[in-house]
Design a protein around this motif. Structure first.
Motif, mmCIF file in Angstrom:
data_model
loop_
_atom_site.group_PDB
_atom_site.id
_atom_site.type_symbol
_atom_site.label_atom_id
_atom_site.label_comp_id
_atom_site.label_asym_id
_atom_site.label_seq_id
_atom_site.Cartn_x
_atom_site.Cartn_y
_atom_site.Cartn_z
ATOM 1 N N LEU A 1 51.857 86.055 61.265
ATOM 2 C CA LEU A 1 51.812 84.721 60.670
ATOM 3 C C LEU A 1 50.654 83.892 61.207
ATOM 4 O O LEU A 1 50.561 82.701 60.931
ATOM 5 C CB LEU A 1 53.127 83.974 60.942
ATOM 6 N N ARG B 1 58.527 91.922 55.922
ATOM 7 C CA ARG B 1 58.987 90.614 56.364
ATOM 8 C C ARG B 1 60.415 90.353 55.887
ATOM 9 O O ARG B 1 60.750 90.652 54.753
ATOM 10 C CB ARG B 1 58.077 89.532 55.804
ATOM 11 N N TRP B 2 61.173 89.792 56.752
ATOM 12 C CA TRP B 2 62.544 89.347 56.521
ATOM 13 C C TRP B 2 63.519 90.511 56.390
ATOM 14 O O TRP B 2 64.629 90.427 56.829
ATOM 15 C CB TRP B 2 62.643 88.432 55.293
ATOM 16 N N VAL C 1 62.368 85.341 61.114
ATOM 17 C CA VAL C 1 61.963 84.348 62.104
ATOM 18 C C VAL C 1 62.819 83.089 61.958
ATOM 19 O O VAL C 1 63.087 82.639 60.856
ATOM 20 C CB VAL C 1 60.477 83.958 61.912
ATOM 21 N N PHE D 1 62.487 79.286 63.095
ATOM 22 C CA PHE D 1 61.439 78.447 63.668
ATOM 23 C C PHE D 1 62.000 77.350 64.540
ATOM 24 O O PHE D 1 63.188 77.030 64.509
ATOM 25 C CB PHE D 1 60.578 77.848 62.560
ATOM 26 N N SER E 1 61.784 73.942 64.763
ATOM 27 C CA SER E 1 62.546 72.806 64.302
ATOM 28 C C SER E 1 63.017 73.081 62.884
ATOM 29 O O SER E 1 62.228 73.207 61.967
ATOM 30 C CB SER E 1 61.673 71.556 64.346
ATOM 31 N N SER F 1 61.439 73.472 59.064
ATOM 32 C CA SER F 1 61.272 74.824 58.535
ATOM 33 C C SER F 1 62.067 75.036 57.253
ATOM 34 O O SER F 1 61.948 76.061 56.611
ATOM 35 C CB SER F 1 61.640 75.872 59.580
ATOM 36 N N LEU F 2 62.897 74.053 56.887
ATOM 37 C CA LEU F 2 63.585 74.162 55.606
ATOM 38 C C LEU F 2 62.837 73.315 54.576
ATOM 39 O O LEU F 2 62.399 72.205 54.880
ATOM 40 C CB LEU F 2 65.031 73.669 55.743
ATOM 41 N N ALA G 1 69.242 77.747 59.085
ATOM 42 C CA ALA G 1 68.032 78.555 59.279
ATOM 43 C C ALA G 1 68.404 79.949 59.779
ATOM 44 O O ALA G 1 67.805 80.952 59.378
ATOM 45 C CB ALA G 1 67.095 77.862 60.263
ATOM 46 N N ILE H 1 69.744 81.944 56.898
ATOM 47 C CA ILE H 1 68.648 82.472 56.067
ATOM 48 C C ILE H 1 68.046 83.708 56.727
ATOM 49 O O ILE H 1 67.753 84.705 56.071
ATOM 50 C CB ILE H 1 67.562 81.389 55.845
#
Lengths: 336, 326
Positions: A56, A92-93, A98, A100, A102, A106-107, A167, A170
């Motif tokens: 990233l 990824r994912w 990840v 993050f 805060s 991050s949303l 988060a 997710i």
């Protein structure tokens, strides 16, 4: 059984006045299902390291050396740094998620929590029906302790703790093998912090993912991690099990960190912070970067760069490593 | 909903203030339209004629309060008085005849400019560091170029030299206005150059505005997270970055929509377009106070309506504004 192997990783920030080595010669192993704590002061390179592993980094940051290898459950190895665009997107994912620092930031503020889970599913599991997706979103939210009707809530309608839980939900969406958590609890108050930590541990037991847990709070790491790596000025200076690090820290910096917070139980002792300020990465002191702040430094410390070697913490079956020249490369020998 | 009700109340109050000022300002100024007319005729007017004109223009010696009530009553019936320039046509008729041309031309051109400019801004922010950055100095240059200059340049190149496009009027003299394809084609053909003028001259603002906000938004954690989620670049760019970056741009877009009604005066003048901007110019030239007053009123109300629409758009696009303040 390593799930992630980082070897000699170097990350530079390229600037007009030359390259800044934010991460230098970092080698770390992440074992399947473990929680690896990554601690260090601001600017020690821990977040840069995490972003490098997740690919990233954005210009002007660039990976200059080293490799990151990911081992799938079926035994195949993936060179993360060599993944092409589409491969990276699939990686990824699904394999690495990840969380993050805060969750407020991050949303996506204009999209509901449920929608932000569902769009991961829509991309990575295109065969899933609309109903299945929303069912899965509800299931994940409930798993982290958010009620089903919150699926339609926007991030600003949730409390800080709930946002961080969302988060995490997710991150869990595709059952990844590795979750990088970059200071996931820093912005939360202590009570909520504790709840989230318990939640992470419980989820780890249930799903078996490995966690790279990044924080500057060493006492918190001692509590949650299986193993800990301490970073200073872009380098890993000590690794070891949480217990070994707590009992017999080998690097003077680790010792300093441990002594910089008070204990609630046991005998009173003087609080010793670490004198001085973190070094300027643009002009690191020669030799060991920590030597100007180190009370035990000897002359050699300012000329020779100590390398990470298996230290005494490794002899008792764990694999502690330390990068310190004292006592013939074994680091300090006193208990914290 | 309470938010919208409060906004609506605020706009009604503002509209009332605008209407009242519109009533007061001409009456607080020295002289009246009849004196202007008389002066124009060098005073060779019979007192009876002056009296008749005063009645026609609705000028009375009644108290200001009475005049105000009459004014509001007339306004409610859509009566804005008679134009001096186009005497004895009613101001409302003049406005009704010219407004559709302006709204059609400037409105559509503004919309096109917004869509293209915003998309370009998004793309340029997304691909910053590539050749697209070369558009930036061009946009900054265009940002500084006035409308009438673009209009004159286009008239000179495409109208006069190449003779590809007509340079004046809204439709050809050889077609009958009506709902025919021929008439529509003529209107589009005549609108081409003025529309391009407006698009070119206003697009730079949109590009720069959107690009700057977008660059900031791209640094946000949620965009990084969207990328980490393995979403397609297109989805990250539009659903996460642009979707948030557009919010601050809505207000400026709404304001420019409001000024659509005011017309792009210079563009309309250069192309002799029969829109409200040309009417306003004629009104000013002839000291046609009723006409100017009427046009200003329509412009103020349009700006208010556009702002209200922007508020509505905000409520739809940004969930955070939906929150009821306790």
């Amino acid at each position: 059984m390593n799930v992630l192997e980082i070897r000699d990783l170097g990350v530079d920030y390229l600037s007009q006045s030359g390259a800044v080595h934010a991460v230098a010669d970092v080698s770390l192993d992440l074992r399947r299902g473990e929680i690896l704590g990554l601690a260090g002061e601001s600017g020690s390179g821990k977040s840069t390291l995490a972003n490098a592993v997740a690919r990233l980094l954005r210009p002007p940051a660039a990976i200059t050396s080293g490799s990151v290898v990911y081992h799938r459950q079926d035994g195949t190895a993936v060179d993360v740094l060599a993944l092409k665009r589409d491969e990276l997107r699939a990686f990824r994912w699904k394999e690495l998620a990840v969380v993050f620092q805060s969750a407020m930031n991050s949303l996506n503020p204009v999209s509901t929590v449920g929608a932000q889970i569902e769009d991961v599913l829509r991309i990575h599991a295109p065969k899933m029906s609309r109903n299945d997706r929303s069912e899965r979103a509800v299931e994940l939210l409930q798993r982290v302790g958010i009620s089903a009707d919150r699926r339609r809530s926007y991030p600003h309608e949730l409390s800080g703790g709930m946002r961080q839980r969302a988060a995490i939900a997710i991150a869990l969406a595709l059952n990844p093998e590795v979750i990088i958590m970059d200071e996931p609890t820093t912005a939360l108050d202590v009570v909520v912090q504790r709840d989230i930590l318990h939640e992470i541990r419980a989820l780890r037991e249930e799903y078996g993912f490995a966690v790279v847990f990044i924080t500057h709070d060493l006492s918190l790491l001692m509590e949650i991690s299986d193993r800990i790596a301490i970073m200073y000025a872009g380098r890993v200076v000590e690794t070891g099990t949480a217990e070994a690090l707590h009992r017999t820290p080998r690097h003077p910096y680790t010792l300093g960190l441990l002594r910089s917070f008070p204990r609630l139980h046991g005998p009173r002792e003087e609080l010793l912070g670490i004198p001085g300020t973190p070094p300027d990465l643009r002009s690191l002191p020669p030799g060991c970067a920590f030597h100007p702040r180190c009370g035990r430094a000897v002359e050699e410390c300012s000329t020779r760069l100590p390398l990470l070697t298996r230290g005494p913490n490794g002899s008792d079956g764990s694999d502690g490593e330390v990068a310190c020249l004292l006592n013939g490369g074994r680091g300090v020998e006193e208990t914290s | 909903m309470r938010f919208l009700a409060r906004r609506l109340g605020f706009y009604l109050l503002t509209a009332w203030a605008a209407i009242t000022l519109n009533f007061l300002i001409p009456r607080l100024m020295p002289g009246d339209p009849v004196e202007l007319l008389v002066a124009r005729m060098k005073g060779n007017v019979e007192p009876e004629a002056i009296d008749a004109m005063r009645r026609a223009f609705g000028i009375s010696d009644a108290s200001l309060w009475q005049q105000y009530l009459d004014y509001l009553g007339n306004l409610a019936r859509g009566e804005l008085g008679r134009s001096i320039t186009f005497f004895p046509t009613e101001v409302s008729t003049v406005i009704a005849d010219s407004l559709p041309w302006t709204v059609g031309l400037v409105g559509v051109a503004t919309l096109i400019s917004y869509l293209i400019g915003t998309s370009l801004g998004v793309l340029m922010a997304w691909r910053r560091g590539t050749w697209l950055d070369g558009v930036l100095p061009a946009a900054t240059f265009m940002h500084a170029v006035p409308y009438f200059w673009v209009a004159l340049a286009l008239v000179f190149v495409f109208g006069v030299t190449l003779q590809w496009f007509p340079v004046s009027r809204a439709y050809g003299l050889d077609v009958m206005p009506g709902m025919t394809g021929e008439f529509a084609a003529s209107v589009l053909y005549h609108a081409a150059l003025p529309a391009v003028t407006i698009v070119i001259a206003s697009m730079a603002d949109r590009i720069l505005g959107m690009r700057n906000v977008m660059v900031t938004t791209l640094g946000e954690d949620y965009v990084v997270m969207a990328e980490a989620k393995g979403l397609t670049s297109r989805r990250v760019m539009w659903a996460y970055a642009a979707r948030n970056a557009i919010l601050p741009n809505i207000t400026s877009f709404a304001l420019s929509l409001g000024f659509v009604v005011g017309g792009s005066v210079l563009t309309e003048i250069v192309f002799s377009y029969p829109g409200i901007g040309s009417m306003l110019l004629k009104g000013v030239e002839n000291e046609d106070f009723p006409l100017m007053q009427g046009i200003f009123l329509v412009i103020s109300l349009a700006v208010l309506v556009a702002n209200f629409l922007a508020d509505l758009a905000y409520v739809v696009l940004d969930p955070r504004t939906r929150q009821e303040s306790e």
